[in-house]
Design a protein around this motif. Sequence first.
Motif, PDB file in Angstrom:
ATOM      1  N   GLY A  72       0.821  -1.202   0.000  1.00 43.70           N
ATOM      2  CA  GLY A  72       0.000   0.000   0.000  1.00 43.70           C
ATOM      3  C   GLY A  72       0.852   1.248   0.000  1.00 43.70           C
ATOM      4  O   GLY A  72       2.075   1.197  -0.204  1.00 43.70           O
ATOM      5  N   THR A  73       0.227   2.385   0.251  1.00 46.39           N
ATOM      6  CA  THR A  73       0.956   3.647   0.187  1.00 46.39           C
ATOM      7  C   THR A  73       2.104   3.686   1.191  1.00 46.39           C
ATOM      8  O   THR A  73       2.008   3.163   2.299  1.00 46.39           O
ATOM      9  CB  THR A  73       0.004   4.838   0.442  1.00 46.39           C
ATOM     10  OG1 THR A  73       0.742   6.061   0.334  1.00 46.39           O
ATOM     11  CG2 THR A  73      -0.644   4.763   1.814  1.00 46.39           C
ATOM     12  N   ASP A  99      -4.083   7.910 -10.919  1.00 50.23           N
ATOM     13  CA  ASP A  99      -3.093   8.691 -10.157  1.00 50.23           C
ATOM     14  C   ASP A  99      -3.735   9.795  -9.329  1.00 50.23           C
ATOM     15  O   ASP A  99      -3.036  10.684  -8.825  1.00 50.23           O
ATOM     16  CB  ASP A  99      -2.045   9.308 -11.093  1.00 50.23           C
ATOM     17  CG  ASP A  99      -1.209   8.256 -11.804  1.00 50.23           C
ATOM     18  OD1 ASP A  99      -1.361   7.064 -11.486  1.00 50.23           O
ATOM     19  OD2 ASP A  99      -0.409   8.642 -12.689  1.00 50.23           O
ATOM     20  N   ARG A 100      -5.055   9.750  -9.193  1.00 50.93           N
ATOM     21  CA  ARG A 100      -5.729  10.760  -8.383  1.00 50.93           C
ATOM     22  C   ARG A 100      -5.502  10.499  -6.905  1.00 50.93           C
ATOM     23  O   ARG A 100      -5.170   9.377  -6.518  1.00 50.93           O
ATOM     24  CB  ARG A 100      -7.228  10.747  -8.685  1.00 50.93           C
ATOM     25  CG  ARG A 100      -7.576  11.284 -10.066  1.00 50.93           C
ATOM     26  CD  ARG A 100      -9.062  11.130 -10.354  1.00 50.93           C
ATOM     27  NE  ARG A 100      -9.452   9.729 -10.488  1.00 50.93           N
ATOM     28  CZ  ARG A 100     -10.706   9.318 -10.621  1.00 50.93           C
ATOM     29  NH1 ARG A 100     -11.693  10.201 -10.594  1.00 50.93           N
ATOM     30  NH2 ARG A 100     -10.964   8.028 -10.760  1.00 50.93           N
ATOM     31  N   ALA A 160       4.586   4.130  -9.296  1.00 49.93           N
ATOM     32  CA  ALA A 160       5.343   3.223 -10.160  1.00 49.93           C
ATOM     33  C   ALA A 160       4.869   1.780  -9.963  1.00 49.93           C
ATOM     34  O   ALA A 160       4.693   1.032 -10.942  1.00 49.93           O
ATOM     35  CB  ALA A 160       6.839   3.335  -9.846  1.00 49.93           C
ATOM     36  N   TYR A 161       4.645   1.400  -8.736  1.00 41.93           N
ATOM     37  CA  TYR A 161       4.169   0.039  -8.451  1.00 41.93           C
ATOM     38  C   TYR A 161       2.779  -0.182  -9.045  1.00 41.93           C
ATOM     39  O   TYR A 161       2.499  -1.222  -9.644  1.00 41.93           O
ATOM     40  CB  TYR A 161       4.153  -0.195  -6.940  1.00 41.93           C
ATOM     41  CG  TYR A 161       3.564  -1.540  -6.546  1.00 41.93           C
ATOM     42  CD1 TYR A 161       4.339  -2.696  -6.596  1.00 41.93           C
ATOM     43  CD2 TYR A 161       2.232  -1.656  -6.141  1.00 41.93           C
ATOM     44  CE1 TYR A 161       3.811  -3.938  -6.247  1.00 41.93           C
ATOM     45  CE2 TYR A 161       1.694  -2.884  -5.802  1.00 41.93           C
ATOM     46  CZ  TYR A 161       2.489  -4.020  -5.844  1.00 41.93           C
ATOM     47  OH  TYR A 161       1.958  -5.242  -5.515  1.00 41.93           O
ATOM     48  N   GLN A 162       1.898   0.806  -8.895  1.00 42.79           N
ATOM     49  CA  GLN A 162       0.529   0.664  -9.382  1.00 42.79           C
ATOM     50  C   GLN A 162       0.471   0.624 -10.907  1.00 42.79           C
ATOM     51  O   GLN A 162      -0.347  -0.111 -11.481  1.00 42.79           O
ATOM     52  CB  GLN A 162      -0.327   1.808  -8.847  1.00 42.79           C
ATOM     53  CG  GLN A 162      -0.585   1.707  -7.358  1.00 42.79           C
ATOM     54  CD  GLN A 162      -1.329   2.903  -6.827  1.00 42.79           C
ATOM     55  OE1 GLN A 162      -2.253   3.399  -7.463  1.00 42.79           O
ATOM     56  NE2 GLN A 162      -0.929   3.373  -5.667  1.00 42.79           N
ATOM     57  N   HIS A 163       1.307   1.391 -11.560  1.00 38.81           N
ATOM     58  CA  HIS A 163       1.334   1.363 -13.025  1.00 38.81           C
ATOM     59  C   HIS A 163       1.757  -0.023 -13.524  1.00 38.81           C
ATOM     60  O   HIS A 163       1.180  -0.555 -14.492  1.00 38.81           O
ATOM     61  CB  HIS A 163       2.297   2.425 -13.558  1.00 38.81           C
ATOM     62  CG  HIS A 163       1.805   3.818 -13.320  1.00 38.81           C
ATOM     63  ND1 HIS A 163       2.629   4.921 -13.429  1.00 38.81           N
ATOM     64  CD2 HIS A 163       0.590   4.300 -12.959  1.00 38.81           C
ATOM     65  CE1 HIS A 163       1.941   6.020 -13.165  1.00 38.81           C
ATOM     66  NE2 HIS A 163       0.703   5.661 -12.871  1.00 38.81           N
ATOM     67  N   ALA A 193      -0.746  -2.737 -15.580  1.00 36.84           N
ATOM     68  CA  ALA A 193      -0.387  -3.302 -16.883  1.00 36.84           C
ATOM     69  C   ALA A 193      -0.620  -4.812 -16.908  1.00 36.84           C
ATOM     70  O   ALA A 193      -0.873  -5.394 -17.966  1.00 36.84           O
ATOM     71  CB  ALA A 193       1.071  -2.987 -17.201  1.00 36.84           C
ATOM     72  N   LEU A 194      -0.551  -5.442 -15.740  1.00 40.80           N
ATOM     73  CA  LEU A 194      -0.774  -6.888 -15.657  1.00 40.80           C
ATOM     74  C   LEU A 194      -2.245  -7.252 -15.609  1.00 40.80           C
ATOM     75  O   LEU A 194      -2.610  -8.397 -15.882  1.00 40.80           O
ATOM     76  CB  LEU A 194      -0.072  -7.449 -14.412  1.00 40.80           C
ATOM     77  CG  LEU A 194       1.455  -7.346 -14.372  1.00 40.80           C
ATOM     78  CD1 LEU A 194       1.980  -7.829 -13.024  1.00 40.80           C
ATOM     79  CD2 LEU A 194       2.078  -8.148 -15.506  1.00 40.80           C
TER      80      LEU A 194
END
Length: 433
Positions: free
Chosen positions: A197-198, A218-219, A329-332, A336-337
């Motif tokens: 998480g964050t 990204d909000r 970066a982790y969430q992007h 993608a997966l």
Amino acid sequence: MNVAAPTLYALVLAGAATVVWRRPVAALYLFVAGLALHNAAMAALYAGGVHGKALTAIAAWKEILLAVALVRVGRDALAARALPFRPGVVDGLALVFALVALAYAAVPQSVLEGEAGRKAITLALRHDLVPVGAFFLGRSLRIGGADLRRLGWTLLGTAGFVAALGLVDAYAVPIGWWRTNGVVDYFHKQLGYDYHGTGENPTVAGLPENFVYNVGGDRPFLRRLVSTFLSPLASSYLFVVVLLGLATVLRRRRPMALVLGTVAAAGLLWTFSRAALLAVAVGLVVLAAVRRRPYALAVAAVVVGVAFAWTHVFPKIAPTGSWTKADLAYQHALAALHPGTSNAPASVNESSLREHWRSLRDGFSTMVHHPQGYGLGNVGQTASRTGTAPKAGESNYTELGVELGVLGGLLWTAWGLALLVALVRAGRDDRWA
């Protein structure tokens, strides 16, 4: 601090154990208040320098007090040469389930194709046996009306405190404080959870993913009520129990109870747990059927309406926070997966909802294809925190079915259903109307 905390803990625990030995029902009061404060206290101790086995021993206070209470009621039963309750189907199912869990603990993992180590097996056995022990303690205690009222007020007061503190925290305490106050290290280094998480960075894990709600794009994320449980789900479970308990005694209106109940209801909304709100509605339907109270059906319909409306209202009024660069970066990479998912709370493609359904489906599929089970410690949080590849997750029912085989899963389910039937019969007794 490393010496002082365990010493103080030993003195406090000895005092609590003495009280429980003299009056086992006291354990219930300690469980209600203590469990609500447990995670926050353990995280604070970790931040203060109490780590490893010392903190593990301190965290075992609840199992120790449960054992003391069970030994006391067992001694009293031996002295009286009679059980404190008349055994029935529910008790038999609980006992058989416990025996199955013990048997699986003795079976070598290689026989069942499991991969769990000794620590994972021990944690899983505790997970399976503690509910059985708590059940038999409750069956053995003769609780009168005075204790029931006091326990009710203790539960209500605890829920009001947890909700009020959580609401203040969500709006007044920056998320940055949570990233650095020791909670991340407590979950990751002490308990072994690998959360993303964050607050995550290349060398340190983040807060639990469900600390916040990700609206996507990204909000800024939405803050959820976590309070002393350090979990929106655990907090919501407390609020659900309290609100359903209040609904059963609604005719006995007391201003303070209504105030605390309102605060607990607000706390439930701010946990943003849609499943918990629906659980309240289901509980009200059961209450309407068992206690023949038509108004409960109307209230259930209102709760369902509020649950759906809240998915649109909460994002507009919820406290928010910002992601770190490492978070994004982790969430992007994760997005993608898993293309095609949505973060809209009311969407059928909402990522959390899809993940829940996928985990349930996979759990049932594993039960069908491996009906003998993989053995203790191979499922859920127990597996994830001990480095064992989890064979199932998400639901306690599928986890137990994969861990203890179809037999274990069916026993757990049958025990729960039999207990519900017994409670329904008790609920129709005029003494509790």
